[in-house]
Scaffold this active site. Structure first.
Site, PDB file in Angstrom:
ATOM      1  N   GLU A  38       0.773  -1.277   0.196  1.00 30.66           N
ATOM      2  CA  GLU A  38       0.065   0.174  -0.016  1.00 30.66           C
ATOM      3  C   GLU A  38       0.975   1.314   0.048  1.00 30.66           C
ATOM      4  O   GLU A  38       2.005   1.056   0.612  1.00 30.66           O
ATOM      5  CB  GLU A  38      -0.732  -0.086   1.412  1.00 30.66           C
ATOM      6  N   LYS A 109      -9.505   2.109  -1.847  1.00 34.85           N
ATOM      7  CA  LYS A 109      -9.856   1.417  -0.681  1.00 34.85           C
ATOM      8  C   LYS A 109     -11.126   1.832   0.038  1.00 34.85           C
ATOM      9  O   LYS A 109     -11.305   2.848   0.183  1.00 34.85           O
ATOM     10  CB  LYS A 109      -8.468   2.036   0.555  1.00 34.85           C
ATOM     11  N   CYS A 142      -5.064  -3.330   2.501  1.00 32.06           N
ATOM     12  CA  CYS A 142      -4.747  -3.385   4.009  1.00 32.06           C
ATOM     13  C   CYS A 142      -5.875  -3.770   5.023  1.00 32.06           C
ATOM     14  O   CYS A 142      -6.653  -4.796   4.724  1.00 32.06           O
ATOM     15  CB  CYS A 142      -4.022  -2.220   4.446  1.00 32.06           C
TER      16      CYS A 142
END
Ligand code: ACM
Length: 262
Positions: A38, A109, A142
């Site tokens: 990331e 995300k 993540c």
């Protein structure tokens, strides 16, 4: 298929250095898919909106996306990489997928972690799966792992492999990915970073390393060390993720009792 990750410690704010390091390292291996962490090009601990805005880039026309696209085309490889995206002034924590024929797509995300909520807008793409010769690739970033719906949605949409760029600071994810992969019968590549950041007056963030390739049966095929830079690939048959049968009686997708779930 040879799939893997590059775990390293990006230097905060040094985009050219970080991208060049990733390019040089990926250029040296033989692989079909490599996943980078990331925010691999910028680093993680932003301290102002101006900073994140300055370090963000457009996709696919920005420097990082273009550089990775060229590498992927030259090498005939797929690359997934986390970067800060600037879309008409809106900043997302995003990941790009690029391949042998050029840029393929972007994921933004969905579940922002901690101070990311100060810097980034919530992703609006939803969970996306792309059909490629390497298999069907889905992306989550993540902290998305903390929500089982992320991996489940990707699997229901046909992902064989979940590419999982990460900057993990909590200890739980490597173990949890065993369950995420087992319950969805998908492969996953969690590409984490190493090192620490402590910027402004903020607390020190130590990244846990331990990038991991997990099989569709929940086996850990490889786990990196906590603090060691490593590029690693494993040979896997991504088609195995298409069979959701556990035994003669149980197919984990057909057996779902959706009427009892919320
Ligand atoms: C995280 O989502 N970077 C923990």
């Amino acid at each position: 298929m040879k799939i893997g990750f590059y775990q390293f410690a990006p230097k905060f704010g040094e985009i050219k250095h970080n991208v060049q390091k990733a390019v040089d390292t990926i250029a040296s291996v033989d692989a079909d898919l490599i996943v980078l962490p990331e925010l691999f090009n910028t680093g993680y601990q932003f301290i102002s909106k101006e900073e994140v805005s300055e370090l963000s880039e457009t996709i696919p026309s920005g420097y990082t996306a273009k550089t990775l696209e060229k590498l992927a085309m030259d090498k005939g490889i797929h690359i997934v990489a986390g970067i800060a995206e600037n879309s008409d002034g809106t900043i997302y924590n995003s990941a790009i997928l690029t391949g042998p024929d050029g840029f393929i797509g972007v994921y933004r995300k969905t579940h922002l972690f901690y101070e990311e909520k100060l810097w980034f807008s919530q992703g609006d793409t939803g969970f996306k799966v792309w059909q490629t010769p390497v298999g069907n690739i889905g992306i989550m970033i993540c902290f998305d792992w903390f929500f089982p719906e992320s991996a489940r949605t990707l699997a229901l949409r046909g992902a064989d492999v979940i590419a999982h760029p990460s900057n993990l600071v909590l200890p739980y994810c490597p173990d949890a990915m065993v369950t995420r992969c087992l319950e969805n019968r998908v492969f996953a590549i969690t590409a984490n970073r190493t090192g620490f950041e402590q910027r402004g007056n903020k607390e020190r963030l130590t990244f846990i390393g331990k990038s991991q390739i997990t099989s569709h049966k929940g086996e850990i095929l490889h786990k990196a060390e906590i603090d060691t830079e490593e590029i690693f690939t494993a040979e896997i048959d991504t088609d195995k993720a298409k069979d959701k049968s556990l035994n003669r009686f149980n197919n984990i997708f057909n057996d779902r009792r959706k009427e009892f779930y919320e």
